[in-house]
Design a protein around this motif. Structure first.
Motif, PDB file in Angstrom:
ATOM      1  N   ALA A   1      -0.049   5.103  -0.409  1.00 12.76           N
ATOM      2  CA  ALA A   1      -1.011   5.339   0.664  1.00 12.76           C
ATOM      3  C   ALA A   1      -0.414   6.249   1.727  1.00 12.76           C
ATOM      4  O   ALA A   1       0.756   6.154   2.046  1.00 12.76           O
ATOM      5  CB  ALA A   1      -1.419   4.019   1.291  1.00 12.76           C
TER       6      ALA A   1
ATOM      7  N   ARG B   1       0.830  -1.199   0.000  1.00 15.82           N
ATOM      8  CA  ARG B   1       0.000   0.000   0.000  1.00 15.82           C
ATOM      9  C   ARG B   1       0.870   1.256   0.000  1.00 15.82           C
ATOM     10  O   ARG B   1       0.583   2.230  -0.674  1.00 15.82           O
ATOM     11  CB  ARG B   1      -0.906   0.018   1.230  1.00 15.82           C
ATOM     12  CG  ARG B   1      -2.064  -0.962   1.142  1.00 15.82           C
ATOM     13  CD  ARG B   1      -2.896  -0.898   2.417  1.00 15.82           C
ATOM     14  NE  ARG B   1      -3.873  -1.964   2.482  1.00 15.82           N
ATOM     15  CZ  ARG B   1      -5.104  -1.867   1.983  1.00 15.82           C
ATOM     16  NH1 ARG B   1      -5.474  -0.767   1.383  1.00 15.82           N
ATOM     17  NH2 ARG B   1      -5.945  -2.878   2.086  1.00 15.82           N
ATOM     18  N   LYS B   2       1.943   1.163   0.773  1.00 19.47           N
ATOM     19  CA  LYS B   2       2.800   2.318   0.882  1.00 19.47           C
ATOM     20  C   LYS B   2       3.470   2.605  -0.464  1.00 19.47           C
ATOM     21  O   LYS B   2       3.566   3.753  -0.901  1.00 19.47           O
ATOM     22  CB  LYS B   2       3.865   2.057   1.945  1.00 19.47           C
ATOM     23  CG  LYS B   2       4.129   3.287   2.771  1.00 19.47           C
ATOM     24  CD  LYS B   2       5.120   3.016   3.856  1.00 19.47           C
ATOM     25  CE  LYS B   2       5.836   4.300   4.200  1.00 19.47           C
ATOM     26  NZ  LYS B   2       6.902   4.070   5.159  1.00 19.47           N
TER      27      LYS B   2
ATOM     28  N   GLU C   1      -4.296   6.277   5.618  1.00 19.92           N
ATOM     29  CA  GLU C   1      -4.868   5.238   4.764  1.00 19.92           C
ATOM     30  C   GLU C   1      -4.303   3.863   5.101  1.00 19.92           C
ATOM     31  O   GLU C   1      -4.901   2.845   4.793  1.00 19.92           O
ATOM     32  CB  GLU C   1      -4.620   5.580   3.293  1.00 19.92           C
ATOM     33  CG  GLU C   1      -5.542   6.666   2.786  1.00 19.92           C
ATOM     34  CD  GLU C   1      -5.036   7.337   1.520  1.00 19.92           C
ATOM     35  OE1 GLU C   1      -5.859   7.752   0.714  1.00 19.92           O
ATOM     36  OE2 GLU C   1      -3.800   7.456   1.340  1.00 19.92           O
TER      37      GLU C   1
END
Lengths: 804, 233
Positions: A720, A715-716, A724
């Motif tokens: 994000a 996600r990072k 988030e």
């Protein structure tokens, strides 16, 4: 093999020290809690167990529709049950409360607070261990007394006590035996004095505890019906003769007394009457609740254990896979795993024993007992509990782990199973539920106790010094003298006296009747000014006054409840009443001069009973019943005021008995001591439960987030923000909390409603604990998981994207 | 598009110091498809991580689109990364709990694209990589090749200037591997700049240029002419 196993266990533990800490500390607290409750339970159960007669001795309580259950009985019952019922071998009447007495020997005074008055047959029922003399000697003469070893040593040192003359209340007595109480007992008296004369047959005075010894194997139900029959045949029917009232009508109106037989072996915990001897009664319900709560504590730590082990199983999947490919069987793997858990269980057990040993002194002080850790079989039981708990919590994850398919695992295709996650979430929900229940419980209990403490009791308890009058005989003279002299002290605002003060627990009950309506009523003998002194509110008529000479002869004041029960609430003044202390031939009627508002004269947790007040000079014997002298003192220089009273007391009132005093508000506070203790215990348990739950949550959050670090990294990488990333990590935990709260609320409401129903004067169920608790749970979960989740946003991306 | 000069990156453990990149210089033009090859430990993954702004160099200069980014901090790097770079990994790195559609949608959400636009883009992207019929499936229900196509879709859905692929066929059999490589060439033909780390000389032939690394330095550079031939086959 074991060495390798231990190496792996040791290194694993080092790596996952948080899990180990949570597991062991949880189990430790759980086991320690259970052990303490078990020791407590054991001690309560041990009452009278040493007594060889425990199965055959019964205490007689009397129950009637009108008056409820009385723990004391009449002399008529004692005499007739023995003579008329073949199964009753023997009966004995014993005074139910300890009295204080001074023994004079060789010019020396010794004070004891544990004096019991009894019929001579005492030792046939309570065969204490006789150290000197004999119980036969005690029986010989009503002027024979028996002493406990402690008291005997205090008076006679190491010399023999037998045959010595001691003086009590100006009478001489001979010491006939010295005894030791072998264990927790219904009576643990230090001094036994015999009633001066045998009892005459009397149906009216319920003053003493009556014990009956039945022939072994007697049918208790049959004995009971024979006893009830005797009451009807010998007491009630003769009264009804010629009156035209049938037995049924009488029963409706006054209530026919029926006996209850309470076995000596179980009376401490299972009493039907309110009182179970001077050693006190056990609170069986509280014991059950405590046991339940400590089991919940263990359950929570088990949940932690299983949750953590299954969640961390994936971390050990590789180890399992390798072991399996190297030829270890499922069974061996399971055993390895269980061994690990047993080691942890054993460590927890050791810590628990240490902990209990450390906190027992405080616990003993708290409950007023002297429990030792080496008491009975509790230790063995706790070892058993520790073993089986470890076995159980080891078995679940062991089976889970050993089921991994080795090849899949080694290829790295191990993934979390949906079912496992579901079970884990359910267990987490259970923990939140239990924690939430404790929180709500604490808050509701707090509200109720707060309500009780602040309740208007109907009397004034501030700045009231109560001095106990021990020395019997001519009390009124001493009181009058004291009043005369001490009233002059500028720090003493008012002086009064009465038979007892509110909250002492011994309400002298006697019959109160108007025409043909009668019932047992509380009573108090008071001085003229007592009603004003205690700020009791007169609703109708007036209080006692020196201006009316009739007030020391024929005036009576009743409370609202009594007036209602007598049916004279609307117009009580001038009604002619009779009380149980009057002899049948005594035709002087007592005239109601006033009705006072109900006040809590018997503790605030019991229903206010009917009661009446008489001036202390109304009956000849009542002059000597002024046991409580009371002083209203100024709030400054209290210590000086007390010492002034004491100086006077020692010289003019009583030089033998110790000067014993207390403040009324503190004395009364003892009546809710029990509830405050419950509150404290509940609070401690709650804090423990919540800490264990949060520790578990913390460890579980650490683990699940660790497992999701790859996801976090992805996600990072995709851009994000911290928010988030954190939200999805917390989300599932918050969802579980909400669901648990939804289930919790009705259950807690129901249980707490039940608890509140125990109180005669109770609050309406407060709503705020049901709002605060879920919010608090959410906040706690949010902060614990959020803390871990925030850390997760700081991870090294490359590490988790490359190596899983 | 990318200009790297004298890049140095060393890793230290308690005992040893490893030089992963040693004064490395490289430039990549827009529209190029560059392969990086070399033995294990030659520094190719480190280079890719630095180019992808997942990591920062110890020394040297890195210009991304005329911007000097070598000394950027984590937050600054993240914002450039989010808007400009797509990643494809050897092990796909899909989120198991999310469906194909949701996986591809994820970077759009993080880039604050409006929901209605997201739907169009995701659907288009899924069709483009030929996985639209599996949109509702979860990663574990797909074959390796299909998973990698989802990963490619996810890398491209934000329309990045640069796609970085770290051994995209490493976990795939040759058939699935081929499919993915063809997909990448096709995307490159449509104008996307791609940098790929690979062990496979065969895969490298799909690119326009191949560089070989050894001990943190570029040791050879080849322009690939057969690329079109393979496509024709």
């Amino acid at each position: 093999m074991l060495k390798i196993w231990f190496k792996i266990f040791y290194r694993n533990s080092k790596k996952n020290w948080l899990n180990l800490l949570v597991n062991i500390s949880g189990l430790t607290l759980g086991l320690a809690g259970l052990l303490i409750v078990m020791l407590y339970f054991n001690d309560e159960n041990s009452y009278n167990q040493w007594n060889p007669n425990k199965d055959d001795v019964y205490r007689i309580a009397n129950e009637s529709k009108r008056n409820g259950i009385y723990f004391s009985s009449t002399s008529a019952e004692a005499i007739l049950f023995k003579s008329d019922i073949p199964e009753v071998e023997e009966t004995v009447l014993i005074s139910p409360f300890y009295r204080s007495r001074v023994l004079k020997y060789n010019g020396q005074n010794t004070f004891t607070e544990k004096t019991t008055f009894t019929e001579p047959e005492f030792f046939n029922f309570f065969p204490f261990e006789i150290l000197e003399g004999s119980s036969g000697k005690f029986l010989e003469n009503r002027k024979h007394i028996a002493l406990s070893k402690t008291l005997s040593e205090e008076i006679f040192g190491d010399k023999s006590a037998i045959g010595n003359l001691v003086t009590i209340d100006e009478e001489d007595y001979t010491v006939s035996c010295v005894y030791e109480v072998p264990g927790n007992s219904h009576y643990e008296s230090d001094l036994l004095i015999q009633f001066s004369e045998p009892f005459e047959l009397h149906w009216g005075n319920f003053q003493n505890e009556l014990f009956c010894k039945l022939t072994p194997g007697a049918d208790v139900a049959e004995v009971k019906s024979k006893m009830n029959n005797i009451i009807i045949e010998k007491n009630i029917k003769p009264k009804l003769e010629g009156s035209g009232i049938t037995l049924e009508e009488f029963d409706d109106k006054y209530g026919v007394i029926k006996v209850l037989l309470e076995n000596l072996g179980t009376i401490r915990l299972h009493h039907k009457a309110d009182y179970a001897g001077p050693s006190g009664k056990g609170n069986y319900q509280l014991l059950l609740v405590l046991t339940g709560l400590s089991l919940l504590l263990i359950l929570i730590s088990c949940v932690n254990f299983i949750n953590l082990s299954t969640a961390s199983a994936s971390q050990r999947a590789k180890e399992v896979g390798v072991k399996k490919t190297l030829g270890l069987s499922k069974k061996e793997l399971t055993i390895h795993y269980i061994l690990e858990v047993l080691v942890q269980g054993f460590m927890a057990l050791l810590f628990a024993l240490l902990l209990v040993e450390l906190i027992l002194p405080y616990f003993n002080e708290f409950i007023g007992k002297d429990i030792s850790i080496f008491n009975g079989t509790s230790i063995l039981k706790i070892v058993g509990v520790a073993f089986f708990t470890s076995l159980f919590i080891g078995l679940v994850p062991a089976i889970y782990v050993s089921k991994f398919k080795s090849i899949e695992v080694l290829k790295g295709n191990y993934s979390r199973s949906k079912k496992g996650v579901l079970v884990r979430n359910a267990m987490l929900a259970l923990q939140f539920l239990i924690s939430g229940f404790f929180l709500i419980g604490v808050l509701v209990i707090y509200s109720q106790i707060h309500f009780m403490i602040n309740k208007d009791l109907g009397f004034d308890k501030d700045q009231t010094l109560v001095v106990d009058v021990f020395n019997v005989g001519s009390e009124y003279q001493k009181y009058e003298l004291a009043k005369q002299v001490l009233s002059k002290n500028s720090n003493i605002l008012d002086v009064s006296a009465s038979m007892f003060v509110p909250g002492e627990g011994n309400v002298n009950g006697t019959n109160l009747s108007y025409g043909d309506v009668g019932f047992n009523s509380g009573s108090n003998l008071v001085d003229f000014n007592y009603i004003d002194f205690a700020k009791l509110k007169v609703l109708k008529g007036r209080g006692f006054s020196e201006a009316f000479s009739s007030d020391t002869i024929s005036s009576i004041v009743i409370n609202e409840t009594a007036a209602k029960r007598l049916g004279i609430y609307d117009d009580p003044i001038g009604k002619k009443l009779r009380v149980g202390w009057m002899r049948d031939e005594d035709n002087r009627p007592l005239e109601v001069i006033g009705m006072i508002q109900d006040y809590h004269f018997d503790g605030f947790d019991t229903k206010i009973d009917p009661m009446f007040l008489l001036h202390w000079n109304t009956f000849s014997f009542s002059k000597d019943w002024l046991h409580a002298m009371q002083f209203k003192v100024k709030s400054d220089d209290v210590a000086q005021t007390i010492s002034a009273i004491e100086d006077f007391w020692k010289v003019h009132v009583d030089s033998e008995y110790p000067f014993s005093y207390g403040f009324l508000d503190k004395k009364f506070a003892e009546t809710y001591d029990k509830y405050q203790k419950q509150q404290t215990m509940f609070l401690i348990l709650s804090i423990m439960v919540i800490i264990i739950s949060l520790l578990g949550l913390f460890a579980l959050a650490t683990l699940t987030i660790q497992q999701r670090l790859k996801e976090v990294a992805i996600r990072k990488t995709l851009g994000a923000s911290a928010r988030e990333i954190i939200l999805p990590l917390i989300n599932s935990f918050l969802k579980i909390t909400v669901i648990a709260s939804l289930i919790l609320l009705p259950i807690a409401y129901f249980l707490m409603q039940n608890w509140l129903d125990n109180f005669v004067y109770r609050i309406d169920m407060p709503i705020w604990p049901y709002i605060v608790t879920p919010i608090l749970l959410l906040v706690l979960v949010f902060s614990v998981v959020g803390f871990k989740a925030y850390h997760a946003t700081k991870i090294d991306l490359i590490k988790y994207l490359k190596f899983e | 598009m990318i200009t790297i000069k004298n890049l140095i990156k060393t890793y230290r453990t308690e005992e040893v110091e490893t030089t992963a990149l040693n004064q490395l210089s490289l430039s990549v033009n827009t529209g190029e498809f560059l392969s990086i090859m070399g033995p294990s430990g030659c520094g190719k993954s480190t280079l890719l991580n630095i180019i992808g702004l997942l990591d920062s160099p110890d020394d040297g200069s890195y210009q991304f689109d005329v911007e000097e980014v070598a000394s950027y901090n984590e937050k600054q790097r993240a914002s450039i990364r989010k808007a400009n770079i797509g990643f494809v990994f050897q092990n796909f790195n899909l989120i198991d709990e999310l469906s194909v559609y949701e996986n591809v949608e994820l970077p759009l959400i993080y880039n604050k694209v409006k929901p209605e636009d997201r739907k169009v883009k995701v659907t288009q992207m899924l069709e483009r990589v030929g996985i639209a019929h599996r949109a509702k499936h979860f990663p574990l229900q797909l074959s390796g090749g299909q998973q990698q196509r989802v990963a490619v879709a996810r890398a491209l859905v934000t329309n990045p200037k640069l796609v970085l692929a770290d051994e995209p066929t490493g976990n795939l059999d040759s058939k699935n591997g081929n499919e993915v490589m063809e997909l990448l060439s096709e995307l490159n033909a449509q104008g996307t700049t791609i940098i790929m780390v690979t062990h496979s000389a065969y895969d490298a032939k799909f690119s326009t240029r191949t560089i070989s690394l050894k001990d943190g330095e570029i040791v050879s550079e080849i322009k690939n002419e057969q690329k079109l031939d393979i496509l024709i086959q």
